[in-house]
Scaffold this active site. Structure first.
Site, mmCIF file in Angstrom:
data_model
loop_
_atom_site.group_PDB
_atom_site.id
_atom_site.type_symbol
_atom_site.label_atom_id
_atom_site.label_comp_id
_atom_site.label_asym_id
_atom_site.label_seq_id
_atom_site.Cartn_x
_atom_site.Cartn_y
_atom_site.Cartn_z
ATOM 1 N N ALA A 104 7.059 -1.439 -4.084
ATOM 2 C CA ALA A 104 6.688 -1.632 -2.505
ATOM 3 C C ALA A 104 5.388 -1.436 -2.376
ATOM 4 O O ALA A 104 4.770 -0.500 -3.201
ATOM 5 C CB ALA A 104 7.481 -1.079 -1.617
ATOM 6 N N ASP A 105 4.660 -1.811 -1.566
ATOM 7 C CA ASP A 105 3.413 -1.803 -0.988
ATOM 8 C C ASP A 105 3.072 -1.843 0.344
ATOM 9 O O ASP A 105 3.740 -2.600 1.171
ATOM 10 C CB ASP A 105 2.212 -2.532 -1.917
ATOM 11 C CG ASP A 105 0.881 -1.976 -1.679
ATOM 12 O OD1 ASP A 105 0.654 -0.989 -2.361
ATOM 13 O OD2 ASP A 105 0.157 -2.458 -1.177
#
Length: 207
Positions: free
Chosen positions: A87-88
Site C-alpha cells: 500500500a501507499d
C-alpha cells in the site's frame, strides 16, 4: 469439532506498524516481506513523483510497483508463492502531492499549510500473485481546525509526524487536529480495510 485450518499467510510488503495492526484487526495472517534498504532506497520503487503526475496516478503506481517487486523478490529468495500485499499513502493539497517530511522543519511547514483547511488522503492498496496485480484506491477528505504555532511545535517534537504522509497520524496525537473526515478512517491511517478485504478475496484469501 476441529477448528478450521487457517489459510497460508500472505506477504506484507510494508514496514508500517499501522498496516500490520489493521491486517491483524480483520484476521489476515501475514509474513513481512522487507525490501533491501527500505522503500525509498530501493531503485525499483523510488517514491519520487513523475513530472505532472496526478496524486491518484502516483499513489497507484507506487503501490503496484511495491507489490510487483515483492513478487520478484519472492522468486529470487526462493519463497513460497503467495499473494503479496502493499500500500501507499499520500496527501493531495490543491493537486500537490504531500508525502513524508524529510525533517522537523518540513513537518512544521506541512502542518501549518494544513491548518484550518481541507485536504485529501489517498491510499492505494495492491495485491500481486504470479503475473497478476490488482489494486484499489481509497480517497478521503480531512478537515483540520486552525492549529496554533505552539501545538504544532509540540507535536513535531513528539517525533510522531516524521514517518507519516502529510506529517500526521490520525490514529495518534493528531486526532485532536481533525475537525471532520469523509471517507475511510482506516484508509487515512494507511490501509483501507474494505478495499483490502475485497482485493484479497479476488486472490482466494478468505477474509
Amino acid at each position: 469439532m476441529m477448528s478450521p485450518i487457517p489459510p497460508a499467510p500472505i506477504y506484507l510488503a510494508s514496514r508500517s506498524p499501522r498496516r500490520r495492526e489493521l491486517l491483524t484487526q480483520i484476521g489476515v495472517h501475514y509474513e513481512l516481506l522487507l525490501f533491501r534498504g527500505g522503500n525509498r532506497q530501493d531503485p525499483e520503487i523510488l517514491e519520487t513523483a513523475l513530472p505532472h503526475e496526478r496524486p491518484e496516478d502516483y499513489v497507484i503506481r507506487v503501490a503496484r510497483a511495491k507489490a510487483g517487486h515483492g513478487v520478484r523478490l519472492c522468486g529470487l529468495r526462493g519463497l513460497a508463492s503467495r499473494p503479496v500485499l502493499s500500500a501507499d499513502t499520500t496527501l493531495d493539497v490543491d493537486g500537490v502531492i504531500v508525502g513524508k517530511p524529510a525533517d522537523e522543519a518540513e513537518a512544521s511547514a506541512i502542518l501549518k499549510h494544513l491548518s484550518g483547511r481541507e485536504h485529501r488522503v489517498l491510499t492505494a492498496v495492491a495485491v500481486a500473485h504470479g503475473d497478476i496485480i490488482e489494486h484499489a484506491l481509497s480517497i478521503s477528505e480531512v478537515r483540520f481546525r486552525v492549529l496554533g504555532d505552539d501545538e504544532i511545535r509540540r507535536y513535531v517534537r513528539s517525533g510522531e509526524p516524521l514517518d507519516k504522509a502529510g506529517a500526521y497520524g490520525i490514529q495518534g496525537r493528531a486526532a485532536i487536529f481533525v475537525e471532520s473526515i469523509a471517507g475511510s478512517h482506516s484508509g487515512i491511517v494507511g490501509l483501507p480495510l474494505c478495499e483490502t478485504a475485497l482485493l484479497l478475496r479476488q486472490f482466494g484469501y478468505p477474509v
